[in-house]
Write a protein that holds these residues in place. Structure first.
Motif, PDB file in Angstrom:
ATOM      1  N   CYS A  71       0.869  -1.183   0.000  1.00  0.00           N
ATOM      2  CA  CYS A  71       0.000   0.000   0.000  1.00  0.00           C
ATOM      3  C   CYS A  71       0.906   1.233   0.000  1.00  0.00           C
ATOM      4  O   CYS A  71       1.867   1.299   0.769  1.00  0.00           O
ATOM      5  N   TYR A  73       0.426   3.950   1.174  1.00  0.00           N
ATOM      6  CA  TYR A  73       0.276   4.791   2.367  1.00  0.00           C
ATOM      7  C   TYR A  73       0.713   4.078   3.637  1.00  0.00           C
ATOM      8  O   TYR A  73       0.338   4.459   4.730  1.00  0.00           O
ATOM      9  N   SER A 122      -6.469  12.304   4.054  1.00  0.00           N
ATOM     10  CA  SER A 122      -7.127  11.311   3.182  1.00  0.00           C
ATOM     11  C   SER A 122      -6.172  10.138   2.903  1.00  0.00           C
ATOM     12  O   SER A 122      -6.600   8.994   2.777  1.00  0.00           O
ATOM     13  N   GLN A 123      -4.872  10.419   2.871  1.00  0.00           N
ATOM     14  CA  GLN A 123      -3.906   9.329   2.647  1.00  0.00           C
ATOM     15  C   GLN A 123      -3.830   8.403   3.871  1.00  0.00           C
ATOM     16  O   GLN A 123      -3.723   7.187   3.745  1.00  0.00           O
ATOM     17  N   CYS A 125      -6.303   7.864   5.856  1.00  0.00           N
ATOM     18  CA  CYS A 125      -7.541   7.071   5.762  1.00  0.00           C
ATOM     19  C   CYS A 125      -7.339   5.881   4.836  1.00  0.00           C
ATOM     20  O   CYS A 125      -7.719   4.747   5.153  1.00  0.00           O
ATOM     21  N   LYS A 126      -6.696   6.132   3.685  1.00  0.00           N
ATOM     22  CA  LYS A 126      -6.490   5.051   2.711  1.00  0.00           C
ATOM     23  C   LYS A 126      -5.565   3.974   3.303  1.00  0.00           C
ATOM     24  O   LYS A 126      -5.803   2.789   3.151  1.00  0.00           O
ATOM     25  N   GLU A 129      -7.586   1.976   5.625  1.00  0.00           N
ATOM     26  CA  GLU A 129      -8.475   1.043   4.912  1.00  0.00           C
ATOM     27  C   GLU A 129      -7.687  -0.222   4.545  1.00  0.00           C
ATOM     28  O   GLU A 129      -8.196  -1.336   4.640  1.00  0.00           O
ATOM     29  N   CYS A 130      -6.415  -0.037   4.146  1.00  0.00           N
ATOM     30  CA  CYS A 130      -5.553  -1.188   3.828  1.00  0.00           C
ATOM     31  C   CYS A 130      -5.426  -2.093   5.045  1.00  0.00           C
ATOM     32  O   CYS A 130      -5.628  -3.306   4.973  1.00  0.00           O
ATOM     33  N   SER A 281     -13.538   4.396   5.114  1.00  0.00           N
ATOM     34  CA  SER A 281     -13.843   4.691   3.701  1.00  0.00           C
ATOM     35  C   SER A 281     -14.768   5.903   3.605  1.00  0.00           C
ATOM     36  O   SER A 281     -14.519   6.804   2.787  1.00  0.00           O
ATOM     37  N   GLY A 284     -12.746   9.007   4.340  1.00  0.00           N
ATOM     38  CA  GLY A 284     -11.919   9.398   3.189  1.00  0.00           C
ATOM     39  C   GLY A 284     -12.728  10.165   2.160  1.00  0.00           C
ATOM     40  O   GLY A 284     -12.305  11.218   1.676  1.00  0.00           O
TER      41      GLY A 284
END
Ligand SMILES: C[C@H](Nc1nc(-c2c[nH]c3ncc(Cl)cc23)ncc1F)C(=O)NCC(F)(F)F
Length: 296
Positions: A71, A73, A122-123, A125-126, A129-130, A281, A284
Motif C-alpha cells: 500500500c 500509504y 485522506s492518505q 484514511c487510505k 483502509e488497507c 472509507s 476518506g
C-alpha cells in the motif's frame, strides 16, 4: 510469504544514527552497503528488544504483517536481518528522510495549507483502509507514527502495537495496558481495553486535531486533556479522569482557524458509542469532498 523474505546480511549494515524508540524497540538509520564503497542505500532498521510485552513471535507477526501490505500509504518493509547466532532479528524498512509528521509540521507550518493537511488526512484514511482489509487494528495511530515521504505523501508506520482482530469478534481485547497512549484512545479502549477499527477511527480524529494544530507541542492532545483533568492528577487515575470527562462529553477544542467542516468531522470520530463513528472509507470520501470545497 515466508520464502520470498529479503535477507539483509548484518555485516553489510553500516550503523549511521539512532532514529528513535518505537513500540517494539529502537529504529536505527543504516546504510546497506554490500559493495563496501558507500554507494549502498539508506534503510531504517528496527531492532527487536523482546521484553515482557513483545516476544520474537509478535515481532515475526509484525514482519509478516508489513510484508503483505503493498500500500502506498504504509511504510515499505524491505526485509529482515538475522543477527549472528539468530538470537535476535531486525526489521529492515525503507528510510524516509523527511521524518515523522510531527517533525515536518512543526518545521513547515508556513507552507502547509488546509488542502495539504486534508490530502495527508485522506492518505492516512487510505492506509487505514488497507490495514482494516487485513483485519488489523493499529492501536497507536498518532502523528508521531506517520512518516512524511514527500511534501505530498505521508505513510503510516510503527505497527508495534497493532493486532489482528480474531475472525469471530469485532474487537481485540488486550491483557495488560502497558504504557498506553491513552490521550489517543477511545473510551472503550481506556475503560475495557477493547480495540477495534472504530477505536482506530477515534485515534484518527485525534491525528486530524494534531494536523490542524501543526503538531504544536503547546496544544497537543496530552497537554489539552491534562489541562482539563488538572495537573494535580497523577499516575493510574489519569485514565479514570480522562474516561470521566469524555463520558461528560468534553472533547478536544477546535484548533485555531480550523474549518468548521473539519472540526465536525473530528467530532464524528469522537462519538462516544463506537457504532456511531464513521468508517475509514466514508471518512476518506468526506475529506475529499471538503478538499473540493476548500478554495485555497
Ligand atoms: C521509532 C522510530 N522513531 C523515529 N523514526 C524516524 C524516521 C525518520 N525517517 C524514517 N524512515 C523510516 C522509519 Cl521506519 C522511521 C523513520 N524519525 C524519528 C523518530 F523518532 C519510528 O519508527 N517512528 C515512527 C515513524 F516512523 F512514523 F516516525
Amino acid at each position: 510469504n515466508q520464502h520470498d523474505q529479503t535477507l539483509f546480511e548484518e555485516r553489510h549494515l553500516r550503523f549511521i544514527s539512532n532514529l528513535g524508540k518505537g513500540n517494539f524497540g529502537i529504529v536505527e538509520l543504516c546504510r546497506y552497503d554490500p559493495l563496501g564503497d558507500n554507494t549502498g542505500e539508506f534503510v531504517a532498521v528496527k531492532k527487536l528488544q523482546p521484553n515482557k510485552q513483545s516476544t520474537l513471535e509478535d515481532f515475526k507477526k509484525e514482519v509478516n504483517t508489513l510484508s503483505v501490505f503493498h500500500c502506498d500509504y504504509i511504510v515499505k518493509y524491505r526485509g529482515i536481518c538475522y543477527s549472528t547466532g539468530r538470537l535476535s532479528m531486525s526489521l529492515v524498512m525503507e528510510y524516509l528522510p523527511c521524518g515523522s509528521l510531527i517533525h515536518y509540521l512543526e518545521n513547515n507550518r508556513h507552507n502547509v495549507n488546509t488542502r495539504r493537511m486534508l490530502l495527508f488526512a485522506s492518505q492516512i484514511c487510505k492506509g487505514m483502509e488497507c490495514l482494516q482489509s487485513l483485519r488489523y487494528v493499529h492501536r497507536d495511530l498518532a502523528a508521531r507514527n506517520i512518516l512524511v515521504a514527500s511534501e505530498s505523501l505521508v505513510k503510516i508506520a510503527d505497527f508495534g502495537l497493532s493486532k489482528i482482530i480474531p475472525f469471530d469478534k469485532e474487537y481485540y481485547r488486550v491483557t495488560q495496558p502497558g504504557e498506553s497512549p491513552i490521550f489517543w484512545y477511545a473510551p472503550e479502549a481506556i475503560n475495557e481495553l477493547k480495540f477495534s477499527h472504530k477505536s482506530d477511527v477515534w485515534s484518527f480524529g485525534v491525528v486530524l486535531h494534531e494536523i490542524f494544530n501543526y503538531c504544536d507541542m503547546n496544544s497537543n492532545p496530552k497537554k489539552l486533556c491534562m489541562q482539563e483533568i488538572g495537573y494535580n492528577v497523577q499516575g493510574p487515575s489519569v485514565s479514570m479522569h480522562l474516561a470521566n470527562i469524555l463520558k461528560n462529553n468534553w472533547r478536544l477544542p477546535a484548533p485555531p482557524n480550523c474549518p468548521t467542516k473539519v472540526y465536525s468531522l473530528m467530532m464524528e470520530c469522537w462519538a462516544y458509542d463506537f457504532a456511531e463513528r464513521p468508517c475509514f472509507s466514508s471518512l476518506g470520501n468526506h475529506i475529499e469532498t471538503i478538499m473540493q470545497d476548500e478554495r485555497e
